[in-house]
Design a protein around this motif. Structure first.
Motif, PDB file in Angstrom:
ATOM      1  N   ARG A  60       0.812  -1.223   0.000  1.00 52.88           N
ATOM      2  CA  ARG A  60       0.000   0.000   0.000  1.00 52.88           C
ATOM      3  C   ARG A  60       0.849   1.278   0.000  1.00 52.88           C
ATOM      4  N   TYR A  61       2.087   1.200   0.518  1.00 51.25           N
ATOM      5  CA  TYR A  61       2.893   2.415   0.666  1.00 51.25           C
ATOM      6  C   TYR A  61       3.557   2.844  -0.640  1.00 51.25           C
ATOM      7  N   LEU A  64       1.502   5.466  -2.211  1.00 53.86           N
ATOM      8  CA  LEU A  64       1.621   6.633  -1.330  1.00 53.86           C
ATOM      9  C   LEU A  64       2.891   7.416  -1.636  1.00 53.86           C
ATOM     10  N   LEU A  80      -3.155   8.709   1.399  1.00 55.21           N
ATOM     11  CA  LEU A  80      -3.023   8.436   2.832  1.00 55.21           C
ATOM     12  C   LEU A  80      -4.398   8.319   3.497  1.00 55.21           C
ATOM     13  N   ILE A  83      -6.005   5.024   2.581  1.00 53.83           N
ATOM     14  CA  ILE A  83      -5.365   3.940   3.348  1.00 53.83           C
ATOM     15  C   ILE A  83      -5.936   3.887   4.769  1.00 53.83           C
ATOM     16  N   ARG A  87      -8.009   0.665   6.114  1.00 52.57           N
ATOM     17  CA  ARG A  87      -7.437  -0.094   7.243  1.00 52.57           C
ATOM     18  C   ARG A  87      -8.378  -0.077   8.436  1.00 52.57           C
ATOM     19  N   SER A 101       2.386   3.501  10.957  1.00 48.72           N
ATOM     20  CA  SER A 101       3.270   3.100   9.851  1.00 48.72           C
ATOM     21  C   SER A 101       3.000   3.925   8.597  1.00 48.72           C
ATOM     22  N   ALA A 102       1.722   4.187   8.313  1.00 52.38           N
ATOM     23  CA  ALA A 102       1.363   4.971   7.121  1.00 52.38           C
ATOM     24  C   ALA A 102       1.884   6.404   7.233  1.00 52.38           C
TER      25      ALA A 102
END
Length: 414
Positions: A60-61, A64, A80, A83, A87, A101-102
């Protein structure tokens, strides 16, 4: 493994959507549309996430990071936000750690996005790989801390390290692959723009040279006879002759600019020390800066040498510095900075003026285009042409209310 391959294909999807469907449309430049597309891809990777150690693992990152670096902060924060929503809907014990973490993954690309946009390919690769490594390290530390306290200190550190290592390697590969595709598309787009621009400039250049050459011949004859008349005339008409000759001189300068735009005439190519040349130019321009109430600053960290026609190069630099001074309000600053790296000599001319919009910036350097009331739209075009003929490159960056920065790059002499 199948899911990891699927994730890689998903994160490369925005590149193909942009290239095929949005390249020549306004939507292809909208950070909102691009943010939603990349956010949807992040959503898809999370929908097919891999479960390990009681947590969800996916890529997912990557959308981003790419959104922040290529499409800007608006697109990045949209991804972001998506996400966060996805989540939260997934639930589980690791919701808060996923949020942390995001945010951690977004910090580095958010702060380096401006350097990334003007960096060389090698610098972009370093930033991209650094992003992937930092995300992996942050994931290891945050996840280990979570599992350590959540499992009362009985987390399998070796297994966690292995999972994060595999995850980090795949993530770095995914970011790198996405970056290469974005760079290829940008190069293709830039090449098309350069072809169109070159065709326009070639047509305008031939027309300008033809017209200027035909006009200069009769002007030269007229000027010669007026000079003879001025020597003989001593009555009231003398002042008018001086004025006419002055205006003819100005017309000649404009015509020479047209000819230089069509094809700069390099009369004497020689090795030139840029630092020394700029010191002389800045000294010359200080009086204009003082007259306009502008503070002119010059910093030089090296004195590199290039092969150039000193007179034409001086003309190009004076045009660009004069433009910066005239665009700057009273008590503003124009900063000239000379440096070099391993590949290029870098000259930057930055002002604190009103700046330009994207539309104005895209037309800058086009013959006859000017943002000043009394400008002819020739000087900047001629300056760019001279610098490009000397194997240099001119890059303009500007934001409304933030001023304009001109970056001039010359390849270093080997």
């Amino acid at each position: 493994m199948e899911k990891l391959i699927l994730h890689i294909l998903i994160i490369l999807l925005p590149v193909h959507i942009n290239s095929i469907f949005l390249e020549n449309r306004k939507a292809g430049q909208s950070p909102y549309i691009l943010g939603l597309i990349n956010g949807f891809c992040a959503f898809l990777t999370m929908s097919f996430s891999i479960s390990a150690l009681g947590l969800y693992w996916d890529l997912r990152y990557i959308p981003l990071v790419i959104s922040f670096l290529y499409y800007g902060p608006i697109a990045g924060f949209i991804v972001l936000f998506i996400i966060f929503i996805e989540r939260f809907m997934m639930g589980g014990d690791g919701v808060m750690i996923a949020f942390v973490s995001a945010i951690f993954a977004a910090i580095y690309p958010f702060f380096v996005r401006k350097k990334y946009s003007v960096g060389t390919k090698q610098k972009k690769i370093r930033i991209i790989l650094t992003s992937g490594i930092l995300i992996a390290i942050g994931q290891l530390v945050i996840t280990y801390s979570f599992l350590h306290f959540h499992n009362d200190g009985h987390s399998d550190a070796l297994h966690l390290f292995y999972v994060v290592l595999v995850y980090g390697v795949v993530q770095c590969f995914g970011i790198f692959a996405s970056m290469l595709l974005h760079e290829k598309i940008n190069e293709k787009r830039q090449m098309l723009l350069e072809i169109v621009r070159a065709e326009k400039l070639n047509t305008l250049g031939e027309m300008a040279a033809s017209i200027a050459h035909e006009i200069r011949n009769p002007l030269t004859v007229v000027k010669g006879f007026l000079q003879l008349m001025q020597k003989q005339e001593k009555d009231n008409n003398y002042q008018y002759l001086s004025l006419i000759l002055s205006e003819l001189g100005r017309a000649e300068l404009i015509i020479n600019d047209y000819l230089n735009f069509a094809k700069p005439q390099f009369k004497k190519m020689e090795n030139t020390r840029l630092g020394d040349l700029l010191i002389n130019i800045v000294t010359l321009m200080e009086s204009i800066a003082l007259k306009n109430g502008v503070n002119l600053k010059f910093t030089v960290y090296s004195n590199p040498e290039i092969l150039s026609d000193k007179n034409l190069l001086t003309q190009a630099f004076i045009n660009l510095i004069k433009n910066a001074i005239e665009a700057t309000p009273k008590k503003g600053e124009v900063i000239i900075h000379l440096n070099e790296d391993q590949d290029n000599i870098i000259l930057k001319i930055a002002d604190t003026g009103k700046g330009m919009s994207k539309e104005q910036l895209s037309q800058l350097g086009t013959l006859f285009y000017t943002t000043r009331e009394k400008g002819t739209g020739i000087g900047t075009s001629v300056s760019i042409k001279i610098i490009e003929e000397m194997k240099g490159k001119v890059i303009f960056q500007s934001e409304l209310g933030m001023g304009t920065e001109v970056t001039i790059l010359f390849p270093r002499m080997r």
